[in-house]
Scaffold this motif. Structure first.
Motif, mmCIF file in Angstrom:
data_model
loop_
_atom_site.group_PDB
_atom_site.id
_atom_site.type_symbol
_atom_site.label_atom_id
_atom_site.label_comp_id
_atom_site.label_asym_id
_atom_site.label_seq_id
_atom_site.Cartn_x
_atom_site.Cartn_y
_atom_site.Cartn_z
ATOM 1 N N ARG A 7 -11.203 -7.746 -9.627
ATOM 2 C CA ARG A 7 -12.200 -8.239 -8.651
ATOM 3 C C ARG A 7 -12.928 -7.061 -8.005
ATOM 4 N NH1 ARG A 7 -8.152 -12.079 -7.244
ATOM 5 N NH2 ARG A 7 -7.479 -10.744 -5.502
ATOM 6 N N ASP A 8 -12.183 -6.004 -7.702
ATOM 7 C CA ASP A 8 -12.802 -4.815 -7.115
ATOM 8 C C ASP A 8 -13.846 -4.223 -8.057
ATOM 9 O OD1 ASP A 8 -11.208 -5.069 -4.901
ATOM 10 O OD2 ASP A 8 -9.756 -3.518 -5.498
ATOM 11 N N THR B 211 -0.746 -9.765 -9.846
ATOM 12 C CA THR B 211 -1.536 -9.901 -8.616
ATOM 13 C C THR B 211 -2.424 -8.679 -8.403
ATOM 14 O OG1 THR B 211 0.213 -11.230 -7.610
ATOM 15 C CG2 THR B 211 -1.431 -10.264 -6.126
ATOM 16 N N LEU B 212 -1.836 -7.499 -8.604
ATOM 17 C CA LEU B 212 -2.605 -6.263 -8.434
ATOM 18 C C LEU B 212 -3.684 -6.131 -9.512
ATOM 19 C CD1 LEU B 212 -2.939 -3.633 -6.838
ATOM 20 C CD2 LEU B 212 -1.330 -2.556 -8.407
ATOM 21 N N THR C 69 -11.513 5.412 -10.234
ATOM 22 C CA THR C 69 -10.291 5.337 -9.418
ATOM 23 C C THR C 69 -9.708 3.930 -9.442
ATOM 24 O OG1 THR C 69 -11.060 7.101 -7.946
ATOM 25 C CG2 THR C 69 -9.338 5.638 -7.102
ATOM 26 N N ILE C 70 -10.549 2.925 -9.276
ATOM 27 C CA ILE C 70 -10.081 1.530 -9.294
ATOM 28 C C ILE C 70 -9.514 1.182 -10.670
ATOM 29 C CG2 ILE C 70 -10.827 -0.884 -9.181
ATOM 30 C CD1 ILE C 70 -12.870 0.021 -7.036
ATOM 31 N N THR C 71 -10.189 1.599 -11.718
ATOM 32 C CA THR C 71 -9.720 1.315 -13.084
ATOM 33 C C THR C 71 -8.347 1.921 -13.336
ATOM 34 O OG1 THR C 71 -11.963 1.192 -13.971
ATOM 35 C CG2 THR C 71 -10.200 1.670 -15.539
ATOM 36 N N GLY D 99 -5.605 0.198 -11.479
ATOM 37 C CA GLY D 99 -5.306 -1.093 -12.104
ATOM 38 C C GLY D 99 -4.463 -0.946 -13.357
ATOM 39 N N VAL D 100 -4.812 0.053 -14.165
ATOM 40 C CA VAL D 100 -4.057 0.289 -15.406
ATOM 41 C C VAL D 100 -2.648 0.788 -15.081
ATOM 42 C CG1 VAL D 100 -3.924 1.734 -17.484
ATOM 43 C CG2 VAL D 100 -6.108 0.710 -16.806
ATOM 44 N N LEU D 101 -2.539 1.754 -14.148
ATOM 45 C CA LEU D 101 -1.244 2.369 -13.824
ATOM 46 C C LEU D 101 -0.288 1.367 -13.169
ATOM 47 C CD1 LEU D 101 0.252 5.180 -13.758
ATOM 48 C CD2 LEU D 101 -0.474 5.307 -11.373
ATOM 49 N N ASP D 102 -0.703 0.806 -12.046
ATOM 50 C CA ASP D 102 0.199 -0.049 -11.270
ATOM 51 C C ASP D 102 0.046 -1.536 -11.590
ATOM 52 O OD1 ASP D 102 1.378 2.067 -9.735
ATOM 53 O OD2 ASP D 102 -0.503 2.213 -8.625
#
Length: 484
Positions: free
Chosen positions: A326-327, A319-320, A343-345, A348-351
């Motif tokens: 999408r962000d 989901t994340l 930051t968004i990337t 997304g990769v981490l969590d």
């Protein structure tokens, strides 16, 4: 202003240390390595080779007759007799250790700060050697001795450099104190033209210090008992002298060592305390009592990890992942800036994918170095300050990702497929269970790489994880190109 002899590289410093600064130690080690290949005459020649050095002979015999080595046997009075009783390899290593300690501690012209660095480093190495040997107590004695000497010499390049004294050491010491640990490895490379690990590797090969040491430096994440014990013993000893102590990382490494031996953590800690006492006694026997007060304190073993410091394992969150993708699409539409996209990337990769840490490493202006710019996850500050990749020498997976302009999945770093593309400095900071790389591209020009691994939990990265990572990297590049 830099001294004229600085930034010369590992070959220069190896030659200088071997021929000018520590010729006696270099000669002794090379002689002993040659004797090891001559079973017939080695014992007699060994006795004669150290006879002229009364202080060395005295130390060898004192150690050989100590409680650690002499298991109830009558006292030995000659080096050759000690070699017969204890074995050539044991006496050779006692000889190397004694000569190393005396050679490094002989220079009285060091500043207080440099001398403190040297003593701390030597004490740490001595403790690591005893710890690594203890971890292999169920293996044969020859392997234990090999591991002891390899762990002791693991930071030989750095120790030898600090023991030289003079302008080069004073300048580097001053810069490291100014830097206060923030970017130490980068400062060392800039000042010397090589890392301390590369210098140790150069000395190890030049002096013929054995395969175990070379392997432990070039591939520290190899899972064989001897290489694993050397790596963990040095890592634990290093963490135990750090101020402030990284309790999470220390407990993590102790748990790894305990698991390797099939012990409970508390039982292994008890063995470490007994090992520390034996180390103090042996340092005194070697005539290196000055090291005792610098040995890692076992008080650190009683420190508990605060509940909020426990490393949480990040499970994949589909989901994340979709939300962050999408962000990123929105970022492309509104031409978001570099920091927002990155930051968004990374989030997304981490969590989203469920990594332990990830980061963006940017190329230096001359494109000869990669250095972390933004890092998220466990031990992020350590990665940001220490994980620096040099690109000007041999090919590495990092240079391959940049040249091929494609994501790479290094699924098993110790395999033959990848080993040649991972030098010792890269292996030291990447994960032994695998890692992922992807080039960051703006207007058809690579500006750096995206990196991710599961270094803390040592979980394996799957092909599906890599596919998701690749998706993030591709969309990131679209956003960066549009925003540029």
């Amino acid at each position: 202003m830099k001294a004229a002899n600085q930034a010369k590289g590992a070959d220069y410093w190896t030659k200088r240390i071997s021929e000018q600064e520590m010729p006696a130690l270099s000669s002794t080690v090379k002689s002993l390595e040659k004797l090891a290949k001559d079973d017939v005459s080695s014992l007699a020649i060994l006795g004669r080779s150290v006879m002229h050095d009364n202080a060395l002979t005295s130390r060898i015999l004192k150690v050989a007759n100590s409680a650690i080595y002499n298991k109830g046997i009558s006292q030995v009075t000659t080096v050759s007799r000690a070699a017969v009783v204890l074995g050539f390899d044991t006496i050779r290593n006692i000889c190397i250790t004694a000569k190393l300690l005396s050679s490094l501690l002989e220079n009285k012209g060091l500043s207080e700060s440099v001398y403190h660095r040297l003593l701390t480093l030597m004490a740490r190495a001595f403790q690591a050697a005893m710890l690594a040997k203890m971890m292999l107590k169920d293996h044969d004695e020859d392997l234990q001795e090999e591991v002891f000497i390899a762990a002791l010499l693991y930071h030989l390049g750095e120790s030898a450099f600090w023991s030289m004294g003079g302008e080069a050491t004073e300048q580097l010491d001053a810069r490291l104190r100014e830097d206060n640990g923030k970017d130490g490895n980068s400062v060392i490379r800039e000042q010397l033209g090589a890392s301390f690990t590369q210098l140790t590797m150069g000395i190890a090969r030049s002096w013929g210090l054995g395969d175990v040491l070379v392997k432990s430096l070039s591939n520290p994440n190899e899972r064989t008992p001897e290489i694993r014990s050397i790596f963990l013993a040095n890592k634990i000893s290093e963490l135990m002298v750090q101020e402030p102590c990284d309790v999470v990382e220390l407990n993590h490494r102790i748990k790894q060592a305990a698991d390797m031996l099939g012990l409970e953590v508390d039982e292994f800690k008890g063995q470490m305390i007994r090992c520390s006492k034996a180390t103090k006694a042996l340092a005194d026997t070697y005539g290196a009592k000055v090291l005792v007060s610098f040995l890692p304190s076992t008080e650190k073993l009683t420190l508990e990890v605060a509940p909020e410091e426990v490393v949480a394992i990040r499970s994949p969150n589909v989901t994340l992942q979709l939300k962050k993708l999408r962000d990123l699409t929105d970022c492309a539409i509104k031409r978001a800036n570099f920091n927002e996209v990155i930051t968004i990337t990374l989030e997304g990769v981490l969590d989203g994918i469920g990594m332990d840490r990830c980061g963006v490493m940017l190329l230096s202006p001359n494109r000869k170095r990669l250095q972390p710019r933004v890092v998220l996850g466990d031990n992020g500050e350590i990665m940001k300050n220490e994980f620096i990749v040099e690109l000007q020498s041999a090919k590495t997976v990092f240079s391959e990702a940049i040249e091929l302009r494609q994501p790479l999945f290094i699924e098993k770093p110790s395999s033959e497929k990848w080993r040649l593309y991972l030098d010792s400095d890269i292996v030291k900071y990447t994960s032994s269970t695998g890692f992922m790389l992807a080039p960051l591209i703006i207007e058809n020009k690579v500006i750096g790489v995206l990196y991710a691994d599961r270094h803390s939990s040592e979980r394996v990265i799957s092909a599906d994880d890599f596919e998701r990572f690749t998706h993030f990297s591709q969309l990131t590049n679209v956003c960066l190109s549009v925003s540029h």
